[in-house]
Design a protein around this motif. Structure first.
Motif, PDB file in Angstrom:
ATOM      1  N   ALA A  92       0.823  -1.214   0.000  1.00  0.00           N
ATOM      2  CA  ALA A  92       0.000   0.000   0.000  1.00  0.00           C
ATOM      3  C   ALA A  92       0.855   1.261   0.000  1.00  0.00           C
ATOM      4  N   GLN A  93       0.231   2.309  -0.438  1.00  0.00           N
ATOM      5  CA  GLN A  93       0.910   3.606  -0.443  1.00  0.00           C
ATOM      6  C   GLN A  93       0.325   4.473   0.666  1.00  0.00           C
ATOM      7  N   CYS A  94       1.216   5.131   1.363  1.00  0.00           N
ATOM      8  CA  CYS A  94       0.788   5.985   2.465  1.00  0.00           C
ATOM      9  C   CYS A  94      -0.102   7.122   1.939  1.00  0.00           C
ATOM     10  N   SER A  95      -1.137   7.391   2.698  1.00  0.00           N
ATOM     11  CA  SER A  95      -2.070   8.449   2.311  1.00  0.00           C
ATOM     12  C   SER A  95      -2.445   9.195   3.581  1.00  0.00           C
ATOM     13  N   ALA A  96      -2.007  10.422   3.686  1.00  0.00           N
ATOM     14  CA  ALA A  96      -2.233  11.082   4.978  1.00  0.00           C
ATOM     15  C   ALA A  96      -2.621  12.534   4.817  1.00  0.00           C
ATOM     16  N   GLU A  97      -2.261  13.321   5.815  1.00  0.00           N
ATOM     17  CA  GLU A  97      -2.680  14.719   5.867  1.00  0.00           C
ATOM     18  C   GLU A  97      -2.444  15.483   4.568  1.00  0.00           C
ATOM     19  N   GLY A  98      -1.289  15.165   3.967  1.00  0.00           N
ATOM     20  CA  GLY A  98      -0.921  15.877   2.756  1.00  0.00           C
ATOM     21  C   GLY A  98      -1.998  15.812   1.686  1.00  0.00           C
ATOM     22  N   ASP A  99      -2.719  14.690   1.676  1.00  0.00           N
ATOM     23  CA  ASP A  99      -3.781  14.542   0.682  1.00  0.00           C
ATOM     24  C   ASP A  99      -4.933  15.502   0.951  1.00  0.00           C
ATOM     25  N   ARG A 100      -5.134  15.766   2.219  1.00  0.00           N
ATOM     26  CA  ARG A 100      -6.272  16.614   2.597  1.00  0.00           C
ATOM     27  C   ARG A 100      -5.880  18.076   2.730  1.00  0.00           C
ATOM     28  N   ASP A 101      -4.742  18.293   3.373  1.00  0.00           N
ATOM     29  CA  ASP A 101      -4.314  19.671   3.591  1.00  0.00           C
ATOM     30  C   ASP A 101      -2.814  19.784   3.294  1.00  0.00           C
ATOM     31  N   PRO A 102      -2.458  20.361   2.166  1.00  0.00           N
ATOM     32  CA  PRO A 102      -1.039  20.419   1.772  1.00  0.00           C
ATOM     33  C   PRO A 102      -0.178  21.265   2.699  1.00  0.00           C
ATOM     34  N   ASN A 103      -0.802  21.998   3.600  1.00  0.00           N
ATOM     35  CA  ASN A 103      -0.022  22.836   4.516  1.00  0.00           C
ATOM     36  C   ASN A 103       0.317  22.125   5.830  1.00  0.00           C
ATOM     37  N   LYS A 104      -0.316  20.987   6.056  1.00  0.00           N
ATOM     38  CA  LYS A 104      -0.065  20.283   7.319  1.00  0.00           C
ATOM     39  C   LYS A 104       1.111  19.323   7.180  1.00  0.00           C
ATOM     40  N   PRO A 105       1.825  19.049   8.296  1.00  0.00           N
ATOM     41  CA  PRO A 105       2.921  18.074   8.231  1.00  0.00           C
ATOM     42  C   PRO A 105       2.386  16.740   7.713  1.00  0.00           C
ATOM     43  N   ASP A 106       3.096  16.164   6.798  1.00  0.00           N
ATOM     44  CA  ASP A 106       2.621  14.954   6.144  1.00  0.00           C
ATOM     45  C   ASP A 106       3.278  13.721   6.771  1.00  0.00           C
ATOM     46  N   SER A 107       2.474  12.895   7.411  1.00  0.00           N
ATOM     47  CA  SER A 107       3.042  11.715   8.078  1.00  0.00           C
ATOM     48  C   SER A 107       3.631  10.730   7.073  1.00  0.00           C
ATOM     49  N   CYS A 108       3.321  10.923   5.802  1.00  0.00           N
ATOM     50  CA  CYS A 108       3.919  10.047   4.774  1.00  0.00           C
ATOM     51  C   CYS A 108       5.386  10.368   4.559  1.00  0.00           C
ATOM     52  N   THR A 109       5.871  11.440   5.144  1.00  0.00           N
ATOM     53  CA  THR A 109       7.298  11.744   5.001  1.00  0.00           C
ATOM     54  C   THR A 109       8.099  11.114   6.139  1.00  0.00           C
ATOM     55  N   TYR A 110       7.421  10.393   6.985  1.00  0.00           N
ATOM     56  CA  TYR A 110       8.105   9.797   8.137  1.00  0.00           C
ATOM     57  C   TYR A 110       9.125   8.748   7.705  1.00  0.00           C
ATOM     58  N   ALA A 111       8.704   7.863   6.833  1.00  0.00           N
ATOM     59  CA  ALA A 111       9.621   6.814   6.375  1.00  0.00           C
ATOM     60  C   ALA A 111       9.294   6.470   4.935  1.00  0.00           C
ATOM     61  N   ASN A 112      10.257   5.924   4.243  1.00  0.00           N
ATOM     62  CA  ASN A 112      10.027   5.617   2.835  1.00  0.00           C
ATOM     63  C   ASN A 112       9.317   4.289   2.627  1.00  0.00           C
ATOM     64  N   GLY A 113       9.508   3.397   3.567  1.00  0.00           N
ATOM     65  CA  GLY A 113       8.843   2.111   3.452  1.00  0.00           C
ATOM     66  C   GLY A 113       9.055   1.293   4.709  1.00  0.00           C
ATOM     67  N   TYR A 114       8.018   0.646   5.189  1.00  0.00           N
ATOM     68  CA  TYR A 114       8.181  -0.223   6.363  1.00  0.00           C
ATOM     69  C   TYR A 114       7.068  -1.257   6.410  1.00  0.00           C
ATOM     70  N   PHE A 115       7.375  -2.342   7.119  1.00  0.00           N
ATOM     71  CA  PHE A 115       6.392  -3.399   7.317  1.00  0.00           C
ATOM     72  C   PHE A 115       5.624  -3.103   8.599  1.00  0.00           C
ATOM     73  N   ASP A 116       4.333  -3.285   8.567  1.00  0.00           N
ATOM     74  CA  ASP A 116       3.537  -3.026   9.770  1.00  0.00           C
ATOM     75  C   ASP A 116       2.280  -3.893   9.752  1.00  0.00           C
TER      76      ASP A 116
END
Lengths: 148, 417
Positions: free
Chosen positions: B189-213
């Protein structure tokens, strides 16, 4: 001569009372670190030899008000009862590590709620937010470290 | 200077936590987005090199010819073949001391010695792999030249990663059908977070490039399984990938990272498959997973057995020997006399990371240049990661097929060895 004896007694008393005071307040250490493949310290508070200190990241320890240590200890009581989340090797998580004498515990908490969607637009949420008790403790340590 | 500026995220809670502000304040303007949690220095070097950093850059980290010329010029290739031959000729298990055969990576290392042989460099490396940094907003990311995949690009990208997943499944699972089924269900899956909704908010998708969870629901089920509600099916989990492309249109999640994360998924799925089968190994696998999710560092006997099972199904005895080598390697990480020594090593994490890396490396094709030399020789160790070169040594010593493949790809004489 008498003056010397009195001075020596006074000094002994003074040292004893300081040692007693320090012993009254046990040394402890609380660290907040990320836990995602490597440990990186975010903020810490400790009481060492009766002195309360804080630091942000790996900066030098700075002296803090004794009340800060008392408060951190009080908050850690509730945090110690909080649930820990399963550790995933590289997922966004943080760890709170507590040590007081022989007592120690570690709590893993998520750093963020992450939504992810697959190619068929099926979305899943992982991560989350820390429990209130852990959040309060982490916030307090971080804020105290920042103030210094 | 490497721009690995690790600063904590600012999005964690609705109200910005104080520590986020503190570390943000100390950050420079040059941080890149989430560094791969599996820190592959050489592959990251391209993106990192032009930027400034507060971190000291290990001086011989970035190969001079990186990404442009032949990654292994003639003389180095001959020497690498020679060292590979020595591994083939040796009959002793690796001890991770100076008496081991010379690692073929030494042709790339300054004076033939890895950077992490220097305690001062290890100190710098200790926390690498930690996904801790300033979270940028989508707007900031765009300003720096990053883009987000279109819906069509996303579908095609994720389908490509699913193919890699499916290719890796047989080597992870052997013929274990439950394991194969779970690998097929592993979410890509591809991360989809705040950035999608509000481009001015910190985007949690920038936390890591890829991880297992595991998903929140899977985690709850897993926790239940430890308190008397046995697992009914394998919880496959998912790989969460960054939605960002760099200015050249390349995915920020490197293939090496994705393969490594698939390796973690494999170790999780295999242990759960063993749990479902019942018996003594099930107990050990359960203990091993329990210890992992609690973040334990003690290697313990249960781990040794649980992990041995992971590689044994697919490639027979050679895989079991690879595992044994990785296990010894994790133990040696605490031995100050060993070449694998790393201060404050968490042995259990190292075992998990080493297994994930062994699975990833053995599935990398072609090995040259995708794996060797850059990725393998510059994959840095940390308190929780083994040096990729050490895992590589385990593979070339104990897996004749892997060694033969490398030998053939390097065009070594007598490449069938």
């Amino acid at each position: 001569m008498n003056f010397k004896i009195v001075s020596l007694l006074a000094l002994t008393l003074c040292l004893c009372s300081r040692a007693f005071a320090a012993g009254q307040k046990s040394d402890f250490d609380i660290k907040v670190a990320t836990r995602a493949g490597g440990d990186e310290e975010l903020a810490s508070i400790r009481r060492l030899n009766g002195t309360c200190s804080v630091r942000s990241g790996l900066e030098t320890w700075k002296k803090a008000d004794a009340k800060a240590c008392e408060r951190a200890l009080a908050l850690s009581g509730a945090a110690s009862k909080a649930a820990t989340v399963p550790m995933m090797p590289h997922a966004p998580q943080m760890e709170v590590a507590f040590k007081l004498g022989t007592e120690s515990w570690k709590k893993l908490a998520p750093l963020a709620l992450v939504k992810s969607c697959d190619r068929n637009d099926v979305c899943t949420e992982s991560g989350g937010t820390p429990t209130k008790a852990v959040k309060e403790l982490v916030d307090f340590i971080s804020e105290t470290a920042l103030k210094k | 200077m490497l721009a690995v500026v690790f600063v904590v995220s600012g999005f964690i809670w609705a109200e910005r936590p104080a520590y986020a502000a503190a570390t943000t304040a100390s950050a420079r303007s040059s941080e890149r987005i989430g560094e791969d949690v599996v820190f592959l220095a050489s592959e990251s070097a391209r993106a990192l090199a032009p930027q400034s950093s507060r971190c000291a850059e290990p001086e011989n980290l970035i190969p001079k010819a990186f990404g442009k010329d032949d990654p292994l010029p003639g003389t180095q290739k001959v020497m690498a073949c020679l060292y590979l031959d020595q591994f083939a000729a040796s009959s002793k298990p690796l001890t991770f001391t100076s008496s081991d055969p010379q690692n073929p990576c030494s042709v790339k290392w300054k004076n033939g010695v890895p950077l992490w042989a220097d305690p001062a460099q290890r100190k710098i490396m200790a926390a690498h792999g930690t996904a801790k940094k300033v979270l940028k907003s989508r707007k900031q990311m765009f300003a720096e030249g990053y883009k987000v995949r279109t819906a069509e690009q996303r579908r095609s990208y994720l389908a490509g990663i699913e193919q890699i997943r499916d290719q890796m499944a047989p080597s992870c699972c052997g013929e274990d059908r439950a394991c194969l089924g779970a690998m097929k269900q592993l979410r890509i899956a591809q991360c989809s977070a705040e950035g999608d909704r509000d481009p001015n908010k910190p985007d949690s998708c920038t936390y890591a490039n890829g991880y297992f969870d595991l998903s929140a629901e899977e985690k709850a089920t897993f926790r239940d399984s430890l308190v008397g509600n046995p697992l009914k099916a394998i919880l496959p989990g998912g790989i969460v990938l960054s939605p960002y492309l760099d200015r050249n249109g390349n995915a920020v999640a490197l293939e090496a990272t994705i393969r490594h994360e698939l390796g973690h998924a494999c170790t999780s799925i295999r242990r759960q498959a063993t749990i479902l089968k019942g018996g003594l190994n099930a107990f050990r696998s359960s203990e091993s997973l329990d210890a992992q999710i609690n973040g334990a560092c003690d290697l313990g006997d249960t781990n040794k057995v649980a992990y041995a099972d992971i590689l044994s199904a697919s490639s027979g005895a050679s895989a079991a020997r690879v595992f044994d080598c990785v296990r010894v390697l994790s133990e040696k990480s605490s031995d100050s006399k060993s070449t694998a020594f790393f201060e404050e090593s968490c042995e259990a994490s190292k075992l998990e990371e080493g297994m994930a890396e062994a699975i990833a490396l053995s599935e990398t094709e072609p090995l040259v240049p995708k794996g060797f030399p850059d990725r393998i020789c510059y994959g840095l160790p940390s308190t929780r990661h083994m040096a990729s070169a050490d895992v590589f040594a385990c593979l070339i010593r104990n897996n004749p097929k892997f060694r033969a493949r490398l030998s053939a790809e390097l065009s070594c004489e007598g490449s069938a060895r």
